[in-house]
Structures are given as structure tokens and as C-alpha cells.
Design an enzyme around this catalytic site. Structure first.
Site, PDB file in Angstrom:
ATOM      1  N   ASN A 181       0.840  -1.199   0.000  1.00 29.95           N
ATOM      2  CA  ASN A 181       0.000   0.000   0.000  1.00 29.95           C
ATOM      3  C   ASN A 181       0.873   1.247   0.000  1.00 29.95           C
ATOM      4  OD1 ASN A 181      -2.676   1.498   0.517  1.00 29.95           O
ATOM      5  ND2 ASN A 181      -1.332   2.242   2.139  1.00 29.95           N
ATOM      6  N   GLU A 182       0.888   1.976  -1.114  1.00 29.11           N
ATOM      7  CA  GLU A 182       1.427   3.335  -1.273  1.00 29.11           C
ATOM      8  C   GLU A 182       2.945   3.450  -1.171  1.00 29.11           C
ATOM      9  OE1 GLU A 182      -2.548   5.900  -0.074  1.00 29.11           O
ATOM     10  OE2 GLU A 182      -0.794   6.019   1.250  1.00 29.11           O
ATOM     11  N   ASN A 183       3.674   2.337  -1.137  1.00 29.70           N
ATOM     12  CA  ASN A 183       5.120   2.452  -0.976  1.00 29.70           C
ATOM     13  C   ASN A 183       5.835   2.832  -2.261  1.00 29.70           C
ATOM     14  OD1 ASN A 183       4.709   1.794   1.670  1.00 29.70           O
ATOM     15  ND2 ASN A 183       5.356  -0.330   1.464  1.00 29.70           N
ATOM     16  N   GLY A 216       5.125   6.428  -2.450  1.00 28.56           N
ATOM     17  CA  GLY A 216       5.905   7.143  -1.453  1.00 28.56           C
ATOM     18  C   GLY A 216       7.341   7.359  -1.875  1.00 28.56           C
ATOM     19  N   SER A 275      -0.425  -0.588  -4.774  1.00 30.36           N
ATOM     20  CA  SER A 275      -1.573   0.285  -4.981  1.00 30.36           C
ATOM     21  C   SER A 275      -1.255   1.592  -4.275  1.00 30.36           C
ATOM     22  CB  SER A 275      -2.833  -0.350  -4.400  1.00 30.36           C
ATOM     23  OG  SER A 275      -3.972   0.430  -4.660  1.00 30.36           O
TER      24      SER A 275
END
Length: 789
Positions: free
Chosen positions: A407-409, A412, A453
Site C-alpha cells: 500500500n502506497e510504498n 511514497g 496500490s
């Protein structure tokens, strides 16, 4: 035959005041609460009072005897949270460091005091950080340095309650000759024939013993010999009934039984339920970018999804019944896909069983979220081991349709300033683009994998590019008006959301004795988002006057604004199917009582958003949209057959006068969207007009200006009791009427949320759990939009 003996009883938790009774499965916090040592951290400011618990080491103990006539006895832990040393009668059995794995120890012939010493997760994480170096993250807590549920360290909707304990069942297994160590089921469909391939690993006490496998499914039986430590058996089941997502067909499930045989003797048995279906992920490039469309049994789907977080910050408390209740709520709102978010856990079998039965598709994140994760030891080996175990564990479930790396790494790394801070250090890319896709391809080639994602599919594009792959839409909540959802058409919206406080009765339970205000101490403590209340009030001010000192009005309007925001997004994106192929609301549920993005609050009560989802995720939806300088009606049809509704458009004044109307012809094909231009003479103009579209009990309403500019009349309506509810009859326009049933009784529930009534219309609101019905009390619990003063 293998014999299993549960070890849930007889445990104690060592405490300075003496041994305390312990529950297994459980955790230190729940045991300390049960003993009266700590307060309930969900109530008031209790979270702060128990912060010390996560900083301590803890020890669980019980007596154990392994006596058995069988040749071997194993001590099996399905889950330990997280860093633990296991000893029996002073003899070290092993050391573990991963919440997401199970563990097995040979204790044949051993007896004595079983000790599980749990090291503080903080101490372990800080030690690993000291060895491997600092890595950036969205939050200050060190959750990325050990394999533990990240959100137990707190999140922007969750408390910081760093757990320790024996969080899943523990047992003794007695066995002889051989046992089934692992079964990897590959379930496919070949021209109407169901194919089941069971790859089996065995553990032996006697290497020379001849073994065989015998499997049955759907009336078909097959047998195969085992040579050494592994074998396989294959079955072909003719004329299988396909498993479908809810809304597309039925969910037939087939029992599979696999027996390990030594001659005529059954040594071990493995039983599961499976479903026959195919799943693909269409990521082909097209004129709009790169798609992201789930295809089940050849049927392309618009995914009506929700994000799932652990339903309790103490996950050992989540029962099979609670999973079922929450997932039935999801299905009842029209949801057909549940994404298990990467800051949580691989859920228990009970979760996936319920999804199999309810037809809810499962998108499973691997547990990585919002941080740069080191790729060196001791983490790298743990990541691969946990992935291998859980991929195989979850393979039987037909509901599971997608593996997601994180999730979002990836986002990021590119957008949150990580890249320069890392200066070449590992951060998880090798997991998401290397280890995890390799494990899935090797073990579970029947399901697609995506690296993250959001993820656009390539470093050649921005990871969160809305035109490619999955997209997370958070600029709207953080900085913009929810009307801005309509400015883009992502290919798949995997996260978006808007906050609102929980139900009134939930707040009253969680904040006992507090005089409620938007900024009262308990309300602020139960708001974990950065500047959460500021974003709530700025978002509200764009549409309504923010109430000053009237908590009840503030509470109601925040609920309205949440539902309006989500409607703005979903209506827009569904109207663009098949370019946009799914929306996954952040979020379905909460893990404690908190102001958050959830549709169901931490006490299990449905917010108005939940009821709005029923409309937004229904097979058929009407929506009025501004496009290219005009007004367009979209008829969204996710049912299989054509839809040709009798559609009426009415241009109306806020005083109730019909200014113009027309019957409009529209036909939406099966799984398609039809669009019709609204005639210019029916387009409302100014603060005293609006447009209503009605068809087959469905309604869409369009106001050309924001609510704070609409010249709403003072709402007038009558209330009377009805069987199992109330009836409200409008004498004026009544906008977004809401019965807050929990104000009548904490156990009461209404069967609908926000409803807009035209003059003369009536609605019956069903109420269950209301012990003493009274029309005047019901009137006091009714709220609606009022004119701006």
C-alpha cells in the site's frame, strides 16, 4: 490418524502483582483489562494511560504434557505476536519474530512448564533500525522494522496500542508414520470441466513407509502414490457450476477431502471448500491509457469495492460471527469487492469463508504500508517465508482474486521525499517487483499479482498516474472540494474517502460524561488524522454554514457531507464505465470508536454513508452530471439485461412548483451506461430551482448551486408511527432527512439513511431495536438541511 489437542486453557500472564489469568488466543492488553489492571483504552483518554504496555516484555506460561502413544508430538502455534522465545521445562524450543506466520516445534516425550516470553515490539524494531539504518515512513512509529500488524503502532484512524500475545490458536498434534505438511491446490476450469491439482508435501517419521494420496471432490475420486516427501493428485470434475461474484450469479462451493494413506490406514486428512471460476486482470493499453479491469469467468466487472482494515485493534477478539456480520453489512450495501489493506493482517479463514459464501471478491495486500521497508536480514527471509505460507493457505478460496504487493510504498518512494533520504539504501522495491511476484508465480499462478496500490505499471510513468492502473485520490480530502472528484476519470480508484464522526450512541459510550463538542478533549483524542477537524470544517464550509456551538447540528452536517462527497465520486466514476473499472471506498469499517472515513463505525453502527452506498452501488443508478457546458443524465446499468426505464425529468422550484417536465427515452444495455442530454428548457438555474430525475423508484437530484446558496424553505413535515417504524410526510421540500435511530435507543437501527422528499411525498423508515416507540421522540431524532441564516 493425527490427533489434535487444543491448548487454549490454563495459561497465565506474568505480572508484577502476581500471575493473572490469560486467554489464548488473546493479547496482553485484553488480559490486563480483564484483570482490572488497565482501563479500556477505547474509552475517553484511556489509550494514553496504557501506552506503557507496549514497552514491556511479557511472559505467558502453562503446564504441558506431551504424553501420547503416537510416534511424534508437535507444539503448533498458529500465530505469535510477535518476537518470542518459546521454552519447555527450561529447554529452548525456538525463537520467532513474525506475527504473520505459524510455528511448529517437536516436543515428543517432553513435559513441564511451557513458557512464551514476548519481547517488546518497540525494543525489537528499534534494535533492527539500529543495525540497518533509518528508513522514512508516513508515521514516526517504527512499524517497518518487524513483521507485525503495522496499524497496532497507530494510524490516522487508529490508536497506538502495540500488542503482544498468543493471538491465534495453539495446540498439540500427535501423529505417526507421516502427516500432511502442506497442500497447494490449483483450481482451474477447462471448457466446463473443473480441474483440481493438489500438490502435497508430507513429513515422515518412517522414510521407508509406502504412502498414497486419495482425494475426492464433486463425486470424483483419484489416487496417487507418494515417492519421498511430496506427491500430487489431479481430478477432473465434469459440468461444474461456476462460482460468481455477488450480483453476477451463484456461489456454489465444493468440498475437497484429501487423505494420506499408509496401506488402508488414514494417517491424516485435509478438508477445504473450493469454487470453480477463472480470474484475469486486463491491463492492456488503450486510447485512455492502461486499464485495470477484473474479469471473472470471462465477464468484465466494474468493481464496487471497500477497503478493509482489521475490525479490532486487538484482532484476537474478532469472532467468526463478527466477521460474518461485518461482511454481510458490506454485501447489503451492494459491495462486491473487499480490499484487505496492507497495514493490517492476513485475515483468518473465517473472513475468507464468509466472502466465499457471500460472493465478495477479495483483493489481498501483502502486509506493507506507507513506509520504506529494509530488505536485509532478518526481514528478507521472514518476508519470503510469510508470503509462501499465506499464499498457499489462502489458495482454496474462490473469493480471493488479486494479490497486491503493498500500500502506497511505490508512490511514497517517488513523491514523498524518500528517494533522496534513502541515498541508495533498500526500501522494499525488491519485495514488490522481485520476491513477491516470484512467490505468487511459483505457488499460485491462477491469480494475478500487481506490485502495489497505487501503481501505474511502470517506472516510466508516475506511480499514481490516474490514466494507468490503480489510483489513490487523496488530494480532494486533504486540500480540495469533493466536487473536484469530477475533474478526472482514473482507470481504477483504489482509495478515496471523506471523514465523518461515528454515530451519536457510539460517541456517548466512548466518551462517558463528556460534554460533546467538535473540539472537546475526547473528540480530539478520537480524531487521529493530521488536522482532521480542520479538513472536516473547511470541507463543510464549501457547502454549508459551519454550526457554531451546536454539536448536534455539526454532527449531522458532517454525516451529510461525507455521504455527499462519496456520492460525487462514485456517481461520476461509474458513469464513465468501462474507462473507469472500479471504486474502492476508504473505508468500510473501524477498529475502535473514532472520527474516520468509515461507513460502519467502531461499534458496528452504520453511518448515513453506509445507506448511501446502497444507492451508489446498486445494479442500477441514475445520476445527473455537468458535462461540456450542459447537463447529462447517466443511466448506469450493471445488471445483465437491458434497462429501458420510464424516466421523468422535472424542473422544480424550491417551493415545490413544477416549472417544466418531460418523459425521456433511454436504454442502457446490460453492464453498460447510457447518457442523455437534459433539454435546455429543463436545466435549473439559480438558487431557487433544482432538477429531479425519477425512474422505477430511483431518483437523482441536481441543484445548480451549493447548499449554502440554495433558498431552502423552512422544512415542515408530519411524523406518525408505522408498524416497526415511522412515517414522515413532507409539507415542503425536505432535503436529506435523517433519522438518527441510536438517539432513540443505543440498540436501535434505521433501515435507511438520507432521503429527500418533495412536498406531499412520504417515506416510511423502518426501525428495529426501539423498545418504546413514540412519534414525538422520533421527531426529535430527525434532522434535515435547513435554510442558511
Amino acid at each position: 490418524m493425527l490427533e489434535a489437542a487444543p491448548l487454549g486453557d490454563g495459561w497465565i500472564l506474568r505480572h508484577k502483582s502476581g500471575p493473572l489469568p490469560a486467554s489464548v488466543p488473546g493479547c496482553v492488553h485484553t488480559d490486563l483489562m480483564a484483570a482490572g489492571v488497565i482501563p479500556d483504552p477505547f474509552l475517553g483518554l484511556g489509550e494514553s494511560e496504557v501506552a506503557w504496555v507496549g514497552r514491556r516484555d511479557w511472559t505467558y506460561e502453562r503446564d504441558l504434557t506431551s504424553a501420547s502413544a503416537q510416534e511424534q508430538t508437535d507444539l503448533v502455534f498458529d500465530g505469535l505476536d510477535t518476537v518470542a522465545e518459546i521454552s519447555l521445562d527450561g529447554r529452548l524450543l525456538g525463537e520467532v519474530r513474525n506475527m504473520h506466520r505459524s510455528y511448529r516445534f517437536d516436543v515428543t516425550g517432553l513435559s513441564g512448564r511451557l513458557t512464551v516470553r514476548l519481547v517488546s515490539a518497540y525494543a525489537e524494531a528499534e534494535a533492527v533500525r539500529g543495525r540497518l539504518g533509518e528508513r522514512p515512513a508516513a508515521y514516526a512509529e517504527p512499524y517497518q522494522y518487524l513483521r507485525k500488524m503495522a496499524c497496532s503502532f497507530g494510524w490516522d484512524w487508529g490508536p497506538t496500542l502495540v500488542t503482544a500475545g498468543i493471538w491465534r490458536p495453539v495446540r498439540l498434534e500427535h501423529w505417526s508414520t507421516a502427516r500432511i505438511a502442506r497442500v497447494r491446490p490449483l483450481v482451474t476450469v477447462d471448457e466446463g470441466v473443473g480441474v483440481v491439482e493438489l500438490a502435497v508435501d508430507v513429513e515422515r517419521t518412517r522414510v521407508e513407509a509406502p504412502l498414497a494420496l486419495e482425494a475426492t471432490v464433486g463425486g470424483v475420486r483419484a489416487r496417487a502414490e507418494i515417492d519421498g516427501a511430496s506427491g500430487a493428485v489431479r481430478l477432473r470434475v465434469p459440468d461444474v457450476r461456476l462460482w460468481w461474484p455477488r450480483g453476477y450469479g451463484e456461489q456454489p462451493l465444493y468440498d475437497v477431502e484429501l487423505r494420506l494413506l499408509h496401506g488402508d490406514d488414514a494417517l491424516d486428512v485435509w478438508r477445504r471448500r473450493i469454487g470453480f471460476r477463472t480470474v484475469e486482470l486486463d491491463r492492456r493499453p488503450d486510447a485512455h491509457g492502461t486499464g485495470f479491469t477484473l474479469v471473472v469467468n470471462g465477464e468484465r466487472l466494474f468493481a464496487r469495492g471497500v477497503n478493509w482494515i482489521p475490525d479490532d485493534v486487538f484482532p484476537s477478539r474478532i469472532t467468526r460471527e463478527r466477521y460474518r456480520e461485518r461482511l454481510e453489512q458490506a454485501a447489503g450495501a451492494g459491495v462486491d469487492l473487499v480490499r484487505i489493506w496492507g497495514g493490517g493482517i492476513y485475515e483468518s479463514e473465517d473472513f475468507y469463508d464468509a466472502c466465499d459464501e457471500l460472493g465478495l471478491l477479495v483483493w489481498q495486500d501483502f502486509p506493507f504500508a506507507c513506509a520504506a521497508y529494509p530488505e536485509e536480514q532478518p526481514l528478507r527471509g521472514e518476508v519470503e517465508a510469510e508470503a509462501r505460507e499465506n499464499v498457499v493457505r489462502l489458495m482454496p478460496h474462490p473469493s480471493l482474486v488479486l494479490w497486491n504487493g503493498n500500500n502506497e510504498n511505490l508512490w511514497g518512494f517517488r513523491d514523498w521525499g524518500w528517494e533522496p533520504r534513502l541515498a541508495g539504501d533498500s526500501w522494499g522495491e525488491g519485495y514488490y517487483l522481485g520476491v513477491l511476484p516470484r512467490v505468487v508465480a511459483e505457488l499460485d499462478p491462477t491469480r494475478p499479482y500487481t506490485a502495489g496500490s497505487p501503481w501505474s505499471g511502470s517506472w516510466d510513468r508516475h506511480p499514481n498516474d490516474p490514466a494507468h492502473g490503480t489510483h489513490h485520490s487523496w488530494d480532494v480530502w486533504n486540500r480540495e472540494d469533493y466536487a473536484d472528484y469530477r475533474l478526472s476519470v482514473p482507470r481504477f480508484v483504489a482509495e478515496f474517502g471523506w471523514q465523518a464522526p461515528p454515530a451519536y450512541a457510539t460517541l456517548r459510550r466512548a466518551l462517558p460524561g463528556e460534554e460533546l463538542a467538535s473540539d472537546s478533549p475526547g473528540m480530539l483524542h478520537h480524531q487521529k488524522a493530521d488536522d482532521g477537524n480542520g479538513k472536516l470544517e473547511r470541507g463543510l464550509a464549501r457547502h454549508f454554514a459551519v454550526p457554531d456551538g451546536d454539536f448536534d447540528r455539526w454532527h449531522y452536517l458532517m454525516q451529510v457531507n461525507q455521504a455527499r462527497a462519496i456520492a460525487a465520486g462514485i456517481e461520476h466514476w461509474r458513469s464513465y464505465w468501462p474507462v473507469c473499472a472500479g471504486t474502492v471506498l476508504w473505508q468500510l469499517n473501524d477498529c475502535w470508536p473514532v472520527t474516520s472515513w468509515a461507513a460502519i463505525d467502531g461499534d458496528g453502527r452504520e453511518k448515513p454513508l453506509y445507506h448511501e452506498l446502497k444507492r451508489l452501488y446498486a445494479d442500477r443508478l441514475l445520476t445527473l452530471r455537468e458535462r461540456d457546458g450542459g447537463l447529462v443524465l447517466a443511466a448506469v446499468n450493471q445488471a445483465a439485461g437491458d434497462w429501458t426505464p420510464a424516466l421523468t425529468l422535472r424542473r422544480m422550484s424550491v417551493g415545490g412548483e413544477v416549472l417544466g417536465q418531460a418523459a425521456v427515452e433511454v436504454t442502457a444495455g446490460g453492464r453498460a451506461v447510457a447518457r442523455v442530454d437534459v433539454p435546455r428548457e429543463l436545466t435549473p438555474d439559480g438558487p431557487e430551482e433544482f432538477l429531479v430525475a425519477d425512474a422505477e423508484g430511483l431518483r437523482a437530484v441536481h441543484f445548480p448551486v451549493s447548499d449554502r446558496e440554495v433558498a431552502y424553505p423552512t422544512p415542515e413535515f408530519d411524523v406518525s408511527l408505522a408498524p416497526d417504524g415511522i412515517t414522515v410526510t413532507a409539507r415542503t421540500l425536505v432535503r436529506d432527512l435523517l433519522l438518527q435511530a441510536d438517539r432513540l435507543d443505543p440498540g436501535a437501527r434505521a433501515d435507511r439513511g438520507l432521503v429527500t422528499l418533495l412536498p406531499g411525498e412520504e417515506v416510511t423508515i423502518g426501525v428495529r431495536g426501539w423498545k418504546t416507540p413514540d412519534a414525538e421522540r422520533a421527531r426529535a431524532a430527525l434532522y434535515c438541511v435547513e435554510p442558511t441564516r
